[in-house]
Scaffold this motif. Sequence first.
Motif, mmCIF file in Angstrom:
data_model
loop_
_atom_site.group_PDB
_atom_site.id
_atom_site.type_symbol
_atom_site.label_atom_id
_atom_site.label_comp_id
_atom_site.label_asym_id
_atom_site.label_seq_id
_atom_site.Cartn_x
_atom_site.Cartn_y
_atom_site.Cartn_z
ATOM 1 N N LEU A 80 3.369 -19.713 17.702
ATOM 2 C CA LEU A 80 4.390 -18.844 16.914
ATOM 3 C C LEU A 80 3.810 -19.085 15.223
ATOM 4 C CD1 LEU A 80 6.879 -17.079 16.463
ATOM 5 C CD2 LEU A 80 8.187 -19.329 16.263
ATOM 6 N N LEU A 81 3.588 -17.927 14.920
ATOM 7 C CA LEU A 81 3.584 -17.799 13.435
ATOM 8 C C LEU A 81 4.790 -16.901 12.721
ATOM 9 C CD1 LEU A 81 -0.318 -16.671 13.325
ATOM 10 C CD2 LEU A 81 0.553 -19.078 13.189
ATOM 11 N N ALA A 82 5.001 -17.345 11.777
ATOM 12 C CA ALA A 82 6.021 -16.544 10.863
ATOM 13 C C ALA A 82 6.117 -16.519 9.551
ATOM 14 C CB ALA A 82 7.645 -16.980 11.376
ATOM 15 N N ALA A 83 6.244 -15.572 8.810
ATOM 16 C CA ALA A 83 5.871 -15.788 7.313
ATOM 17 C C ALA A 83 6.586 -14.525 6.436
ATOM 18 C CB ALA A 83 4.403 -15.264 6.883
ATOM 19 N N PHE A 84 6.770 -14.831 5.315
ATOM 20 C CA PHE A 84 7.782 -13.944 4.398
ATOM 21 C C PHE A 84 7.000 -13.727 2.979
ATOM 22 C CE2 PHE A 84 10.787 -12.347 1.040
ATOM 23 C CZ PHE A 84 11.111 -11.508 1.743
ATOM 24 N N ALA A 85 6.653 -12.606 2.585
ATOM 25 C CA ALA A 85 5.575 -12.499 1.151
ATOM 26 C C ALA A 85 6.276 -11.661 0.485
ATOM 27 C CB ALA A 85 4.296 -12.192 1.475
ATOM 28 N N GLU A 86 6.563 -11.720 -0.895
ATOM 29 C CA GLU A 86 7.055 -10.842 -2.018
ATOM 30 C C GLU A 86 5.988 -10.709 -2.944
ATOM 31 O OE1 GLU A 86 11.276 -11.298 -2.745
ATOM 32 O OE2 GLU A 86 10.588 -11.644 -4.934
ATOM 33 N N TYR A 87 5.821 -9.594 -3.310
ATOM 34 C CA TYR A 87 4.988 -9.126 -4.431
ATOM 35 C C TYR A 87 5.522 -8.403 -5.502
ATOM 36 C CZ TYR A 87 1.863 -9.938 -0.335
ATOM 37 O OH TYR A 87 1.302 -10.151 1.013
ATOM 38 N N GLU B 222 -5.220 -4.879 -2.162
ATOM 39 C CA GLU B 222 -4.701 -3.430 -2.105
ATOM 40 C C GLU B 222 -4.041 -3.049 -3.194
ATOM 41 O OE1 GLU B 222 -6.778 -4.870 1.419
ATOM 42 O OE2 GLU B 222 -4.896 -5.745 0.796
ATOM 43 N N MET B 223 -3.065 -3.909 -3.711
ATOM 44 C CA MET B 223 -2.196 -3.450 -4.668
ATOM 45 C C MET B 223 -2.412 -3.920 -5.982
ATOM 46 S SD MET B 223 1.415 -4.558 -2.589
ATOM 47 C CE MET B 223 1.016 -6.470 -1.955
ATOM 48 N N GLY B 224 -3.397 -4.806 -6.453
ATOM 49 C CA GLY B 224 -3.837 -4.742 -7.681
ATOM 50 C C GLY B 224 -3.153 -5.734 -8.323
ATOM 51 N N PRO B 225 -3.243 -5.512 -9.927
ATOM 52 C CA PRO B 225 -2.643 -6.853 -10.731
ATOM 53 C C PRO B 225 -1.325 -6.833 -10.503
ATOM 54 C CG PRO B 225 -4.360 -5.323 -11.965
ATOM 55 C CD PRO B 225 -3.901 -4.613 -10.822
ATOM 56 N N GLY B 226 -0.965 -8.093 -10.535
ATOM 57 C CA GLY B 226 0.390 -8.618 -10.235
ATOM 58 C C GLY B 226 0.363 -10.168 -9.888
ATOM 59 N N ASN B 227 1.374 -10.437 -9.026
ATOM 60 C CA ASN B 227 1.496 -11.739 -8.467
ATOM 61 C C ASN B 227 2.486 -11.649 -7.154
ATOM 62 O OD1 ASN B 227 4.393 -12.641 -9.069
ATOM 63 N ND2 ASN B 227 3.714 -12.002 -11.074
ATOM 64 N N GLY B 228 2.057 -12.778 -6.332
ATOM 65 C CA GLY B 228 2.931 -12.752 -5.071
ATOM 66 C C GLY B 228 2.893 -14.086 -4.776
ATOM 67 N N GLY C 194 10.097 -1.745 0.361
ATOM 68 C CA GLY C 194 10.032 -1.847 -1.341
ATOM 69 C C GLY C 194 8.787 -1.073 -1.706
ATOM 70 N N GLY C 195 8.543 -1.242 -2.937
ATOM 71 C CA GLY C 195 7.083 -0.974 -3.717
ATOM 72 C C GLY C 195 7.310 0.690 -3.950
ATOM 73 N N ILE C 196 6.410 1.018 -4.515
ATOM 74 C CA ILE C 196 6.500 2.603 -4.916
ATOM 75 C C ILE C 196 4.884 3.104 -4.502
ATOM 76 C CG2 ILE C 196 6.568 4.132 -6.903
ATOM 77 C CD1 ILE C 196 8.043 2.185 -8.379
ATOM 78 N N GLY C 197 5.013 3.949 -3.671
ATOM 79 C CA GLY C 197 3.660 4.544 -3.193
ATOM 80 C C GLY C 197 2.984 3.678 -2.083
ATOM 81 N N LEU C 198 3.584 2.693 -1.562
ATOM 82 C CA LEU C 198 2.972 1.891 -0.567
ATOM 83 C C LEU C 198 3.253 2.459 0.873
ATOM 84 C CD1 LEU C 198 3.693 -1.762 -1.749
ATOM 85 C CD2 LEU C 198 1.775 -0.521 -1.926
ATOM 86 N N ASN C 199 4.771 2.897 1.134
ATOM 87 C CA ASN C 199 4.999 3.459 2.503
ATOM 88 C C ASN C 199 5.241 4.827 2.382
ATOM 89 O OD1 ASN C 199 4.330 0.744 3.462
ATOM 90 N ND2 ASN C 199 6.240 0.250 3.133
ATOM 91 N N PRO C 200 5.150 5.663 3.384
ATOM 92 C CA PRO C 200 5.387 7.004 3.320
ATOM 93 C C PRO C 200 7.275 7.090 2.853
ATOM 94 C CG PRO C 200 4.427 6.644 5.226
ATOM 95 C CD PRO C 200 4.493 5.336 4.514
ATOM 96 N N PHE D 88 2.279 -0.820 -8.225
ATOM 97 C CA PHE D 88 3.042 -0.453 -6.886
ATOM 98 C C PHE D 88 4.494 -1.073 -6.749
ATOM 99 C CE2 PHE D 88 -1.268 0.231 -6.259
ATOM 100 C CZ PHE D 88 -1.410 1.656 -5.542
ATOM 101 N N GLY D 89 5.008 -1.485 -8.004
ATOM 102 C CA GLY D 89 6.475 -2.288 -8.037
ATOM 103 C C GLY D 89 6.482 -3.522 -7.284
ATOM 104 N N ASN D 90 7.788 -3.658 -6.709
ATOM 105 C CA ASN D 90 7.965 -4.954 -6.141
ATOM 106 C C ASN D 90 8.317 -4.423 -4.550
ATOM 107 O OD1 ASN D 90 8.151 -6.161 -8.730
ATOM 108 N ND2 ASN D 90 10.365 -5.832 -8.796
ATOM 109 N N SER D 91 7.619 -5.357 -3.736
ATOM 110 C CA SER D 91 7.793 -5.071 -2.330
ATOM 111 C C SER D 91 7.667 -6.466 -1.558
ATOM 112 C CB SER D 91 6.509 -4.182 -1.770
ATOM 113 O OG SER D 91 5.357 -5.115 -1.992
ATOM 114 N N ASN D 92 7.834 -6.501 -0.240
ATOM 115 C CA ASN D 92 8.052 -7.805 0.552
ATOM 116 C C ASN D 92 7.855 -7.318 1.969
ATOM 117 O OD1 ASN D 92 10.683 -7.493 2.299
ATOM 118 N ND2 ASN D 92 11.157 -6.921 0.249
#
Length: 442
Positions: A373-380, A352-358, A420-426, A385-389
């Motif tokens: 129980l599942l728990a996770a943390f991801a950073e992109y 959904e966010m395109g080129p980059g890494n995470g 975070g991110g640019i244009g991902l969330n309102p 769309f900048g940096n988000s988590n």
Amino acid sequence: MKKNRFALSTIAMALALTGTVAQAETLSQFFAASKIDGQIRSDYFSRLFGDPNVPNANFFGLAGILNIKTAPFLGGFGVGVSFYTANDLGANNLNDAPVYPYTDLTLMGPRQTINALGQAYLQYAIPKTLLVRAGDQIINTPWMNNSDSRILPATYQGVFAKVSPIKNLNLYGMRIFSWKSRTSANYYKDNLYYPVSFSGDNLYGGGSAFGNVTLAAPQTSGALAFGSSYALMGAKVQLWYYDFYQFANMFYGDANYTLKTGTGFNPFVGGQFVREYDSQSLLGNVNATAYGLIGGVHYQTGIGAGTLSFAYNAINQQGGSAYGHGALVSPYTVGYATDPLYTTSMIRGLVEMGPGNGWKVKVAQHFNKEFLLLAAFAEYHTYHFGNSNDAYLDLTYFPGANFKDLKGLSIRDRVEISNGGIGLNPGNQSFIYNRVMLTYMF
């Protein structure tokens, strides 16, 4: 009626064949060996926005799935039918609701009721050797799957085959002509890059920020795919080729290895690779390359089994006229966040966010078969769309572990917080997505 012609013809052939069953056995024996199962499920989804100018949204849906599968006849033939129904019971006040995305129309679209013939297929099977299935059906492959995280799953219309010439080796082939999305009542020749209402399809929840086709675009011819998988002594490998007609050609590979130590702690490592191209795509010039690595440990403790993993994915930035500057094209998962990349989160991923890494760290822990129980943390880190988590928590309760009368019942709460991110969330503010899911399987 055209949209159902393939399914109806499949059922007609099946009925003609089943008429000969009585020659070999009584009808009572035949029906006794047939299977009926299904699910009752309800979902309550909440969208909570950090932007004070955006109203929060809630959505409820109640669904039933009934599966009927005949006993084998004529040496291996079988028929399967699944009926899907979903209703919001008047709880969502759709006429007064704000427009999407502030109302969660990804659950069942803008309607109060969905009724669909989800599956209707004829198959021929030789156990552990051959399966050929034609008609409307659930398909689970890496880049074309049932995306079953809503009230109803996605299903496909076409032919699927699986051949196992030797132990642990599987060969796959399929030709898909159309599909029914999670919010659709019928089958259509489109995908998630088409706009809502294309050919009358209530196609909600998909789409790409890098561009989609218009209402004037031609219908897609579906997809052709071939694959293989092999497992040996802790190693598993799968290779796939997809031709998403009018959209992209894709090569995909995934391999992983688990070292079985006999100590209750089994480390594993894996990798995946994606290459896509199509200079004549309806989206433009598709040129994408992605890869990923994962490693971790499967462990067994006194309270139950668990897995701890760390994963990394990257999509290369492409210059020139490449679609989305190298974005992956995934016609049946984009926007759904159900692709096989290791770092994809509940809300979105690099597709959904395109080129980059995470990167993503994840733990899955069973507690005496009663809780998961599942728990996770991801950073992109992305170019567009900048940096988000995303922080994720998922708890499922299985009452049947202690109460036999409640076997088949599960209560699940999934929540993800996106920052975070640019244009991902309102308003570029935080977004909390909570999904409460109640399922009873019978």
